[in-house]
Design a protein around this motif. Structure first.
Motif, PDB file in Angstrom:
ATOM      1  N   CYS A  25       0.822  -1.215   0.000  1.00 12.40           N
ATOM      2  CA  CYS A  25       0.000   0.000   0.000  1.00 12.40           C
ATOM      3  C   CYS A  25       0.855   1.263   0.000  1.00 12.40           C
ATOM      4  CB  CYS A  25      -0.927   0.024   1.216  1.00 12.40           C
ATOM      5  SG  CYS A  25      -1.956  -1.437   1.390  1.00 12.40           S
ATOM      6  N   ARG A  26       2.173   1.095  -0.139  1.00 15.53           N
ATOM      7  CA  ARG A  26       3.092   2.227  -0.171  1.00 15.53           C
ATOM      8  C   ARG A  26       3.746   2.317  -1.551  1.00 15.53           C
ATOM      9  NH1 ARG A  26       4.139  -0.248   4.935  1.00 15.53           N
ATOM     10  NH2 ARG A  26       3.450   1.071   6.664  1.00 15.53           N
ATOM     11  N   GLY A  27       4.342   3.475  -1.814  1.00 19.32           N
ATOM     12  CA  GLY A  27       4.979   3.666  -3.118  1.00 19.32           C
ATOM     13  C   GLY A  27       3.979   3.708  -4.246  1.00 19.32           C
ATOM     14  N   LEU A  28       2.799   4.274  -3.992  1.00 18.82           N
ATOM     15  CA  LEU A  28       1.709   4.225  -4.965  1.00 18.82           C
ATOM     16  C   LEU A  28       1.452   5.541  -5.684  1.00 18.82           C
ATOM     17  CD1 LEU A  28      -0.971   2.103  -3.061  1.00 18.82           C
ATOM     18  CD2 LEU A  28       0.671   1.344  -4.783  1.00 18.82           C
ATOM     19  N   GLU A  29       2.329   6.513  -5.560  1.00 22.31           N
ATOM     20  CA  GLU A  29       2.083   7.790  -6.222  1.00 22.31           C
ATOM     21  C   GLU A  29       1.929   7.581  -7.728  1.00 22.31           C
ATOM     22  OE1 GLU A  29       3.802  12.326  -6.195  1.00 22.31           O
ATOM     23  OE2 GLU A  29       5.236  10.670  -6.106  1.00 22.31           O
ATOM     24  N   GLY A  30       0.772   8.010  -8.266  1.00 25.81           N
ATOM     25  CA  GLY A  30       0.514   7.879  -9.687  1.00 25.81           C
ATOM     26  C   GLY A  30       0.340   6.450 -10.160  1.00 25.81           C
ATOM     27  N   GLN A  31       0.047   5.526  -9.238  1.00 24.66           N
ATOM     28  CA  GLN A  31       0.017   4.110  -9.596  1.00 24.66           C
ATOM     29  C   GLN A  31      -1.358   3.463  -9.516  1.00 24.66           C
ATOM     30  OE1 GLN A  31       2.794   2.180 -10.607  1.00 24.66           O
ATOM     31  NE2 GLN A  31       3.644   4.240 -10.793  1.00 24.66           N
ATOM     32  N   PHE A  91      -5.785   5.689   2.367  1.00 26.13           N
ATOM     33  CA  PHE A  91      -6.606   4.896   3.287  1.00 26.13           C
ATOM     34  C   PHE A  91      -5.788   3.953   4.162  1.00 26.13           C
ATOM     35  CE2 PHE A  91      -9.747   5.916  -0.051  1.00 26.13           C
ATOM     36  CZ  PHE A  91     -10.710   6.512   0.758  1.00 26.13           C
ATOM     37  N   LEU A  92      -4.461   4.034   4.109  1.00 29.92           N
ATOM     38  CA  LEU A  92      -3.614   3.199   4.961  1.00 29.92           C
ATOM     39  C   LEU A  92      -3.377   3.907   6.286  1.00 29.92           C
ATOM     40  CD1 LEU A  92      -1.876   0.561   5.064  1.00 29.92           C
ATOM     41  CD2 LEU A  92       0.067   1.989   4.380  1.00 29.92           C
ATOM     42  N   LYS A  93      -3.786   3.290   7.383  1.00 28.81           N
ATOM     43  CA  LYS A  93      -3.597   3.846   8.720  1.00 28.81           C
ATOM     44  C   LYS A  93      -3.003   2.771   9.625  1.00 28.81           C
ATOM     45  CE  LYS A  93      -5.910   7.535   7.401  1.00 28.81           C
ATOM     46  NZ  LYS A  93      -5.222   8.807   7.073  1.00 28.81           N
ATOM     47  N   GLU A  94      -1.860   3.089  10.226  1.00 32.55           N
ATOM     48  CA  GLU A  94      -1.190   2.155  11.131  1.00 32.55           C
ATOM     49  C   GLU A  94      -1.041   0.768  10.502  1.00 32.55           C
ATOM     50  OE1 GLU A  94      -3.310   2.217  14.801  1.00 32.55           O
ATOM     51  OE2 GLU A  94      -2.747   4.290  15.268  1.00 32.55           O
ATOM     52  N   ARG A  95      -0.598   0.767   9.264  1.00 32.50           N
ATOM     53  CA  ARG A  95      -0.306  -0.445   8.495  1.00 32.50           C
ATOM     54  C   ARG A  95      -1.546  -1.267   8.170  1.00 32.50           C
ATOM     55  NH1 ARG A  95       4.610  -3.902  10.611  1.00 32.50           N
ATOM     56  NH2 ARG A  95       3.121  -4.344  12.281  1.00 32.50           N
ATOM     57  N   ARG A  96      -2.712  -0.682   8.269  1.00 29.52           N
ATOM     58  CA  ARG A  96      -3.940  -1.400   7.952  1.00 29.52           C
ATOM     59  C   ARG A  96      -4.785  -0.617   6.960  1.00 29.52           C
ATOM     60  NH1 ARG A  96      -1.293  -4.602   9.938  1.00 29.52           N
ATOM     61  NH2 ARG A  96      -1.735  -6.087  11.635  1.00 29.52           N
ATOM     62  N   CYS A  97      -5.455  -1.330   6.076  1.00 28.56           N
ATOM     63  CA  CYS A  97      -6.376  -0.714   5.122  1.00 28.56           C
ATOM     64  C   CYS A  97      -7.679  -0.398   5.843  1.00 28.56           C
ATOM     65  CB  CYS A  97      -6.626  -1.663   3.953  1.00 28.56           C
ATOM     66  SG  CYS A  97      -7.879  -1.074   2.781  1.00 28.56           S
ATOM     67  N   THR A  98      -8.078   0.860   5.834  1.00 31.03           N
ATOM     68  CA  THR A  98      -9.295   1.263   6.544  1.00 31.03           C
ATOM     69  C   THR A  98     -10.551   1.107   5.693  1.00 31.03           C
ATOM     70  OG1 THR A  98      -8.959   3.576   5.876  1.00 31.03           O
ATOM     71  CG2 THR A  98      -8.022   2.888   7.993  1.00 31.03           C
ATOM     72  N   ILE A  99     -10.392   0.667   4.451  1.00 30.03           N
ATOM     73  CA  ILE A  99     -11.550   0.442   3.572  1.00 30.03           C
ATOM     74  C   ILE A  99     -11.507  -0.980   3.022  1.00 30.03           C
ATOM     75  CG2 ILE A  99     -11.868   2.868   2.911  1.00 30.03           C
ATOM     76  CD1 ILE A  99     -10.355   1.973   0.210  1.00 30.03           C
ATOM     77  N   TYR A 100     -10.972  -1.899   3.792  1.00 33.98           N
ATOM     78  CA  TYR A 100     -10.658  -3.237   3.284  1.00 33.98           C
ATOM     79  C   TYR A 100     -11.843  -3.885   2.574  1.00 33.98           C
ATOM     80  CZ  TYR A 100      -8.601  -7.887   3.092  1.00 33.98           C
ATOM     81  OH  TYR A 100      -8.099  -9.083   2.655  1.00 33.98           O
ATOM     82  N   ARG A 101     -13.027  -3.781   3.118  1.00 32.10           N
ATOM     83  CA  ARG A 101     -14.193  -4.430   2.511  1.00 32.10           C
ATOM     84  C   ARG A 101     -14.570  -3.801   1.173  1.00 32.10           C
ATOM     85  NH1 ARG A 101     -19.025  -4.670   6.605  1.00 32.10           N
ATOM     86  NH2 ARG A 101     -19.951  -5.655   4.758  1.00 32.10           N
ATOM     87  N   ALA A 102     -14.168  -2.548   0.962  1.00 29.25           N
ATOM     88  CA  ALA A 102     -14.510  -1.840  -0.278  1.00 29.25           C
ATOM     89  C   ALA A 102     -13.266  -1.458  -1.073  1.00 29.25           C
ATOM     90  CB  ALA A 102     -15.322  -0.589   0.044  1.00 29.25           C
TER      91      ALA A 102
END
Length: 223
Positions: A26-32, A89-100
């Motif tokens: 979920c990191r290194g995603l600028e423009g990706q 949407f990455l917070k504390e190494r977790r996806c906060t929208i995982y279901r969507a």
């Protein structure tokens, strides 16, 4: 994910992969990370429950930005934050929208593309720097796709291939002034004109029929 290297796979392939819950993908995603229409629709429904958004336009305004393909087709890319360009949407190494989460996130470490030569889809493995993900465990591509590649997303990809091919043809034949004039209807019909209370597929098809009719008629006037 845009710009990510891939290598072809078959559905029968077994791939070494194990999610480490580290958030590195979920990191290194600028423009990706492209936010496609069904992604934004699902995200809008998910975030509306918490009051974060009221309609689909809010999803694009708050969490994404416009980029242009060479043909003049606008796309939306997910915003990133921080020096490591992490997904918003990455917070504390977790996806906060995982279901969507977007389709490309659900399919990772694989990807699917419209096929050819009698095949509906082609499959590939994302080749990135997260080597630790590929050092343990085994995943069958077919099983992964069965769990994560929904029928709605399959139908979207097939239809999207046809619509974008026709849009590209129309845009290539238009003047630069006409392309600028068409930007608003492209954004409106492809991304904004969705009611979160109604099913996505029927709205997607209606929007693109109306968009193509509008561009064809407008293009004939130019001649």
């Amino acid at each position: 994910m845009m710009g990510t290297l891939t290598k072809p796979l078959s559905l029968k392939d077994q791939v070494s992969f194990q999610c480490r819950l580290c958030g590195d993908c979920c990191r290194g995603l600028e423009g990706q990370l492209m936010l496609e229409p069904p992604d934004a629709y699902r995200l809008g429904r998910h975030l509306r429950a918490s009051g974060a958004v009221a309609e689909i336009e809010d999803v694009y305004a708050k969490y994404a930005h416009v980029s242009m393909l060479a043909e003049g087709i606008p796309i939306f890319l997910m915003n990133t934050v921080g020096a490591d360009h992490a997904c918003v949407f990455l917070k504390e190494r977790r996806c906060t929208i995982y279901r969507a989460r977007p389709r490309v996130c659900r399919l990772y470490p694989f990807s699917a593309f419209p096929g050819g030569s009698g095949e509906k889809f082609r499959y590939a493995q994302c080749v990135d720097s997260n080597a630790a993900h590929f050092s343990a465990g085994t995943v069958c591509v077919q099983d992964w796709m069965w769990r994560n590649f929904s029928n709605e997303d399959r139908a979207f990809l097939e239809k999207e291939a046809g619509y974008t091919a026709e849009l590209g043809r129309l845009l290539r034949g238009a003047s630069s002034e006409k392309r600028r004039e068409w930007l608003f209807p492209l954004l409106f019909y492809r991304y904004y004109n969705y009611d979160l209370e109604r099913p996505f597929p029927e709205q997607y098809e209606r929007n693109h029929r109306e968009l193509l009719d509008h561009l064809r008629q407008n293009g004939r006037k130019e001649r």
